[in-house]
Motif scaffolding. Structure first.
Motif, PDB file in Angstrom:
ATOM      1  N   ARG A 148      32.240  72.334 -35.643  1.00  0.00           N
ATOM      2  CA  ARG A 148      32.767  73.514 -34.585  1.00  0.00           C
ATOM      3  C   ARG A 148      33.804  73.620 -33.824  1.00  0.00           C
ATOM      4  N   PHE A 149      34.443  72.091 -34.258  1.00  0.00           N
ATOM      5  CA  PHE A 149      36.336  71.819 -34.681  1.00  0.00           C
ATOM      6  C   PHE A 149      36.769  72.924 -35.937  1.00  0.00           C
ATOM      7  N   ARG A 150      36.631  73.877 -35.853  1.00  0.00           N
ATOM      8  CA  ARG A 150      37.297  75.434 -36.724  1.00  0.00           C
ATOM      9  C   ARG A 150      38.976  74.737 -36.693  1.00  0.00           C
ATOM     10  N   TYR A 154      45.546  67.410 -32.689  1.00  0.00           N
ATOM     11  CA  TYR A 154      46.352  66.238 -33.039  1.00  0.00           C
ATOM     12  C   TYR A 154      46.331  64.843 -34.018  1.00  0.00           C
ATOM     13  N   TRP A 155      45.145  64.189 -32.832  1.00  0.00           N
ATOM     14  CA  TRP A 155      45.240  63.037 -33.484  1.00  0.00           C
ATOM     15  C   TRP A 155      44.434  63.470 -35.455  1.00  0.00           C
ATOM     16  N   ASP A 156      43.035  63.348 -35.002  1.00  0.00           N
ATOM     17  CA  ASP A 156      42.657  63.800 -35.917  1.00  0.00           C
ATOM     18  C   ASP A 156      43.959  64.103 -37.785  1.00  0.00           C
ATOM     19  N   SER A 157      44.655  64.819 -37.331  1.00  0.00           N
ATOM     20  CA  SER A 157      45.495  65.216 -38.288  1.00  0.00           C
ATOM     21  C   SER A 157      46.411  63.323 -38.906  1.00  0.00           C
ATOM     22  N   LEU A 191      49.635  69.748 -28.921  1.00  0.00           N
ATOM     23  CA  LEU A 191      48.687  70.204 -27.617  1.00  0.00           C
ATOM     24  C   LEU A 191      47.670  68.977 -28.783  1.00  0.00           C
ATOM     25  N   ASN A 192      46.354  69.000 -27.264  1.00  0.00           N
ATOM     26  CA  ASN A 192      45.596  68.745 -27.951  1.00  0.00           C
ATOM     27  C   ASN A 192      44.725  69.091 -29.180  1.00  0.00           C
ATOM     28  N   GLY A 193      44.484  70.404 -29.002  1.00  0.00           N
ATOM     29  CA  GLY A 193      44.167  71.344 -30.741  1.00  0.00           C
ATOM     30  C   GLY A 193      45.442  72.600 -30.368  1.00  0.00           C
ATOM     31  N   ASN A 200      46.891  72.338 -21.732  1.00  0.00           N
ATOM     32  CA  ASN A 200      47.519  71.717 -20.432  1.00  0.00           C
ATOM     33  C   ASN A 200      47.270  70.570 -20.530  1.00  0.00           C
ATOM     34  N   ARG A 201      46.813  70.039 -22.247  1.00  0.00           N
ATOM     35  CA  ARG A 201      46.647  68.162 -22.722  1.00  0.00           C
ATOM     36  C   ARG A 201      47.153  68.246 -23.818  1.00  0.00           C
ATOM     37  N   SER A 202      47.506  66.530 -24.260  1.00  0.00           N
ATOM     38  CA  SER A 202      48.048  66.440 -25.947  1.00  0.00           C
ATOM     39  C   SER A 202      47.306  65.204 -26.079  1.00  0.00           C
ATOM     40  N   GLN A 203      47.399  64.506 -27.014  1.00  0.00           N
ATOM     41  CA  GLN A 203      46.246  63.761 -27.780  1.00  0.00           C
ATOM     42  C   GLN A 203      46.911  62.595 -28.178  1.00  0.00           C
ATOM     43  N   PRO A 204      46.461  61.192 -28.256  1.00  0.00           N
ATOM     44  CA  PRO A 204      47.552  60.469 -28.739  1.00  0.00           C
ATOM     45  C   PRO A 204      48.639  60.813 -29.510  1.00  0.00           C
ATOM     46  N   PRO A 267      37.097  72.980 -15.174  1.00  0.00           N
ATOM     47  CA  PRO A 267      36.872  72.968 -16.130  1.00  0.00           C
ATOM     48  C   PRO A 267      37.287  72.988 -17.268  1.00  0.00           C
ATOM     49  N   ARG A 268      37.233  72.435 -18.663  1.00  0.00           N
ATOM     50  CA  ARG A 268      37.300  73.121 -20.102  1.00  0.00           C
ATOM     51  C   ARG A 268      37.465  73.932 -20.483  1.00  0.00           C
ATOM     52  N   PRO A 269      37.590  74.920 -20.715  1.00  0.00           N
ATOM     53  CA  PRO A 269      37.058  76.301 -21.053  1.00  0.00           C
ATOM     54  C   PRO A 269      36.707  75.920 -22.802  1.00  0.00           C
ATOM     55  N   GLU A 270      36.054  75.322 -23.071  1.00  0.00           N
ATOM     56  CA  GLU A 270      35.604  75.026 -23.911  1.00  0.00           C
ATOM     57  C   GLU A 270      34.217  74.317 -24.161  1.00  0.00           C
ATOM     58  N   SER A 271      34.352  73.852 -22.943  1.00  0.00           N
ATOM     59  CA  SER A 271      32.855  73.291 -22.325  1.00  0.00           C
ATOM     60  C   SER A 271      32.349  73.399 -20.676  1.00  0.00           C
ATOM     61  N   SER A 301      42.829  61.781 -24.246  1.00  0.00           N
ATOM     62  CA  SER A 301      42.713  60.715 -25.105  1.00  0.00           C
ATOM     63  C   SER A 301      42.057  60.298 -26.228  1.00  0.00           C
ATOM     64  N   GLY A 302      41.723  61.089 -26.935  1.00  0.00           N
ATOM     65  CA  GLY A 302      41.040  61.552 -27.615  1.00  0.00           C
ATOM     66  C   GLY A 302      39.601  60.799 -27.426  1.00  0.00           C
ATOM     67  N   TRP A 303      39.204  59.537 -26.783  1.00  0.00           N
ATOM     68  CA  TRP A 303      37.727  59.238 -26.520  1.00  0.00           C
ATOM     69  C   TRP A 303      36.630  59.870 -25.203  1.00  0.00           C
ATOM     70  N   ASP A 304      36.942  60.695 -25.965  1.00  0.00           N
ATOM     71  CA  ASP A 304      36.040  61.579 -25.117  1.00  0.00           C
ATOM     72  C   ASP A 304      34.352  62.174 -25.592  1.00  0.00           C
ATOM     73  N   PHE A 305      33.743  60.937 -25.041  1.00  0.00           N
ATOM     74  CA  PHE A 305      33.795  60.618 -23.550  1.00  0.00           C
ATOM     75  C   PHE A 305      33.484  58.187 -23.604  1.00  0.00           C
TER      76      PHE A 305
END
Ligand SMILES: OC[C@H]1O[C@H](O[C@H]2O[C@H](CO)[C@@H](O)[C@H](O)[C@H]2O)[C@H](O)[C@@H](O)[C@@H]1O
Length: 339
Positions: A148-150, A154-157, A191-193, A200-204, A267-271, A301-305
């Motif tokens: 689902r992560f199409r 950021y940090w996965d990269s 960006l987070n992705g 609205n946010r980044s990642q580590p 609410p986060r649009p994706e969730s 943080s990437g550590w959701d949740f």
């Protein structure tokens, strides 16, 4: 919280998401699918057709909704095309020289072959009509987490690049970094992705670690020189008022440290439907806004949740991420500052 503005496309896709939950029910429902749908026509006519759908007690019948989605949208993820990376070879020269056992080598090569499944490029239509897509038009080829992560994360990269270096795919690794640098150029941070709803946010912050690891393996100083101005720009973002806190130790010395802190309190649009359901247990609008802010900050943080962010580890509504000074984030930023 300085909240990032929401685009008309995202606002509309979120109302479609809520309508779909009401029509289809919660079993197997993935809210992210709806905010990832590419539009086949312009937003105004797509929205007008949605508003005109028949409703029974306010709910669109499931079959009607499905027909509408098929007619007006492409499949989620169809705006990213499978693309074989140019520097992929089935068995790279000098691949894992210490792995000698034939069965382990065969398995390692199977893992290496997965790059072919995870490599994509952004379809031209996204560049031509960006207003019809939540996918962002990154310039180079991309590697996605999958399922689902199409889109690119950021940090996965960072972990992808570590693997690509083992696979000797240096050009693909550099292209991933160039994509992320282009986000810094446009937004001031990674960006987070690579989706419009992640602005609205980044990642580590691991971009400079990616550049460093690539340099260590390739010795390409030109690549480093091109990256440095944007790495400095990203560093500024993490050291701005949004993420910086000043704390005083027992001796009265002040220290400037960092925290995760998304620029979002909805609410986060994706969730979206999931966040609304969690927040329904809270009694005031202010509590709900704070919860949404904490949820998005935890996603940063990437550590959701993880329970590391909760005051009560079995209650998601007690997330208090912005009040925590995380050692890992501060270690990443220290490494950038003094490395
Ligand atoms: O592998 C990609 C990322 O997957 C998780 O988080 C992402 O999904 C969340 C819900 O769809 C979203 O709100 C979050 O912002 C995304 O990053 C995982 O927790 C991340 O660590 C991971 O990078």
């Amino acid at each position: 919280v300085r909240s990032t503005p929401i685009t008309p496309l995202i606002a509309f896709l979120q109302s479609l998401q809520s309508a779909a939950l009401a029509s289809l029910g919660s079993s197997g429902f993935d809210p992210k699918v709806y905010v990832d749908l590419p539009l086949k026509r312009d937003l105004a006519s797509t929205q007008a057709a949605f508003d005109a759908l028949p409703r029974v007690d306010g709910v669109v019948p499931a079959a009607t909704l499905q027909r509408y989605v098929d007619e007006y949208f492409g499949v989620a993820g169809s705006d990213l095309l499978v693309a074989q990376p140019a520097d992929f070879v089935a068995e790279p020269e000098g691949f894992l020289p210490k792995v000698e056992r034939p069965e382990v080598r065969a398995w390692a090569l199977q893992v290496h072959a997965l790059w072919k499944n995870l490599s994509r490029r952004v379809a031209d239509e996204v560049r031509e009509q960006p207003e019809r897509h939540t996918l962002l038009p990154l310039p180079g080829p991309v590697v996605v987490p999958g399922s689902r992560f199409r889109e690119v994360y950021y940090w996965d990269s960072y972990w992808s690049i570590r693997g690509l270096l083992v696979s000797k795919m240096y050009e693909t690794a550099k292209e991933i970094v160039r994509n992320l640098l282009s986000l810094v150029e446009t937004y001031g941070f990674v960006l987070n992705g690579a989706r419009a709803y992640y602005t609205n946010r980044s990642q580590p912050p691991l971009l400079s670690a990616m550049v460093f690891d690539i340099y260590e393996r390739t010795g390409d100083m030109e690549f480093v020189k091109q990256a440095v101005p944007l790495l400095l720009k990203e560093h500024k973002f993490w050291n701005s008022e949004v993420h910086k806190v000043t704390v005083q130790d027992a001796q009265g010395h002040k220290h400037s440290l960092n925290r995760y802190n998304a620029m979002w309190d909805r609410p986060r649009p994706e969730s979206g439907t999931i966040d609304e359901e969690s927040a329904a247990r809270l009694s005031s609008a202010a509590q709900r806004r704070n919860f949404y802010h904490q949820v998005a900050s935890t996603a940063e943080s990437g550590w959701d949740f993880s329970s590391r962010w909760m005051r009560n580890s079995s209650d998601l509504t007690t997330l208090a991420t912005t009040s925590i000074i995380p050692v890992d984030l501060n270690a990443f930023i220290y490494k950038v500052s003094y490395g």
